[in-house]
Design a protein around this motif. Structure first.
Motif, PDB file in Angstrom:
ATOM      1  N   VAL A 279       0.833  -1.197   0.000  1.00  0.00           N
ATOM      2  CA  VAL A 279       0.000   0.000   0.000  1.00  0.00           C
ATOM      3  C   VAL A 279       0.861   1.236   0.000  1.00  0.00           C
ATOM      4  CG1 VAL A 279      -1.762   1.291   1.250  1.00  0.00           C
ATOM      5  CG2 VAL A 279      -1.819  -1.192   1.270  1.00  0.00           C
TER       6      VAL A 279
ATOM      7  N   ALA B  29      -8.366   3.963  -0.085  1.00  0.00           N
ATOM      8  CA  ALA B  29      -8.240   4.470   1.285  1.00  0.00           C
ATOM      9  C   ALA B  29      -9.589   4.931   1.772  1.00  0.00           C
ATOM     10  CB  ALA B  29      -7.248   5.636   1.318  1.00  0.00           C
TER      11      ALA B  29
ATOM     12  N   TYR C  41      -7.188  -1.322   6.322  1.00  0.00           N
ATOM     13  CA  TYR C  41      -6.342  -0.340   5.638  1.00  0.00           C
ATOM     14  C   TYR C  41      -5.254   0.175   6.579  1.00  0.00           C
ATOM     15  CZ  TYR C  41      -4.859   3.888   3.254  1.00  0.00           C
ATOM     16  OH  TYR C  41      -4.099   4.865   2.658  1.00  0.00           O
TER      17      TYR C  41
ATOM     18  N   SER D  40      -1.306  -0.379   5.928  1.00  0.00           N
ATOM     19  CA  SER D  40      -0.458   0.808   5.815  1.00  0.00           C
ATOM     20  C   SER D  40       0.754   0.702   6.735  1.00  0.00           C
ATOM     21  CB  SER D  40      -1.259   2.073   6.148  1.00  0.00           C
ATOM     22  OG  SER D  40      -2.302   2.266   5.218  1.00  0.00           O
TER      23      SER D  40
END
Length: 295
Positions: free
Chosen positions: A27, A35, A80, A84
């Motif tokens: 990512v 996102a 997410y 990340s």
């Protein structure tokens, strides 16, 4: 449990993620099209917050459907955030490789704790912890992870200010923040009022409320520390950032005062880049001139 072989740090992290999580997708947090922050294009902040919570759903959906949509959006945001941080950790991985494997229970708790970490600066801090643990398993305790989980971005800034004022000595390499001294009472000192001197750390970026917040979350010890009486003639070797200070105690009955980091605070310090505060070290030297002769 999949055995993690002797790979480099990045390969080890990827294999650990695959064995524990299934996989992670590479990512780029700044540009990722999926996102959660970029879903929808609302100009009004209230509408945007409502969309993130799932409350701004179509009126055609039932209450149960809207609740399910909110939970799905929450799971997506958590995934997410996790991906990340994993991707950032890959960037922080070094060539250092340990013969030990990361404790799977530690890694599982790490993943649970970062699900709600969306602030980019805090994500970087968590990513550095993961990369450091990959390089040296056991470096960061679970207690430190839970302490960091309690830390807000504002408290992280306070820790950064504290790091900028931290010194070490050759006698004791643990970091500390010196702010004053006490001299044992004598008739002359009682008459002159020169038995104690302190710095106002607020002048150098670290306010007392910030100190209290660092104490409250367990990064600084809850009380000011005193060095114990230092004999005249004792040599002190201090290191402040890249500056080395050498001095000799020139007065009897001297006790230095400082704030000391807890074990969790000490584990987090190396993750932060320090900025020397020349005004602080100059003021500290001037304050101690009456009791320490600096070479």
């Amino acid at each position: 449990m999949v055995k993690i072989s002797a790979l480099n740090s990045q390969q080890r992290l990827l294999q650990l993620a695959k064995s524990q999580l299934g996989s992670i997708r590479s990512v780029n947090p700044a540009t990722a099209s999926d996102a959660p922050e970029q879903q929808g294009n609302f100009s009004d902040k209230h509408h945007l917050l409502a969309a993130r919570s799932g409350a701004a759903s179509s009126a055609a959906l039932t209450l149960a459907q809207r609740a399910e949509r909110r939970l799905q959006m929450q799971r997506e945001r958590q995934q997410y955030n996790l991906e990340s941080i994993m991707t950032l950790a890959l960037e922080y991985c070094t060539d250092q490789v340990s013969t030990q494997d990361v404790d799977p229970d530690w890694f599982q708790q790490f993943c649970e704790l970062v699900l709600e970490i969306s602030n980019k600066s805090m994500q970087q801090l968590w990513a550095k912890i993961l990369a450091g643990e990959i390089a040296s398993p056991g470096k960061f305790s679970l207690k430190t992870l839970h302490t960091l989980k309690r830390m807000s971005y504002k408290e992280a800034l306070a820790l950064q200010q504290a790091v900028n004022l931290s010194c070490k000595t050759r006698q004791d390499p643990s970091a500390r923040i010196y702010f004053g001294y006490i001299r044992k009472p004598s008739l002359w000192r009682v008459l002159t009022g020169k038995s104690r001197a302190v710095l106002n750390l607020n002048q150098f970026g670290l306010s007392y409320p910030q100190i209290l917040s660092l104490i409250d979350i367990g990064l600084l010890h809850s009380s000011e520390i005193e060095s114990g009486e230092l004999p005249a003639g004792q040599v002190l070797n201090w290191q402040y950032q890249q500056l080395h200070l050498n001095g000799t105690i020139s007065s009897k009955g001297v006790v230095l005062q400082y704030y000391k980091y807890t074990a969790s605070g000490a584990e987090l310090l190396p993750l932060l880049s320090s900025q020397p505060n020349q005004a602080y070290i100059s003021a500290l030297k001037q304050l101690l001139t009456g009791i320490i002769s600096f070479s």
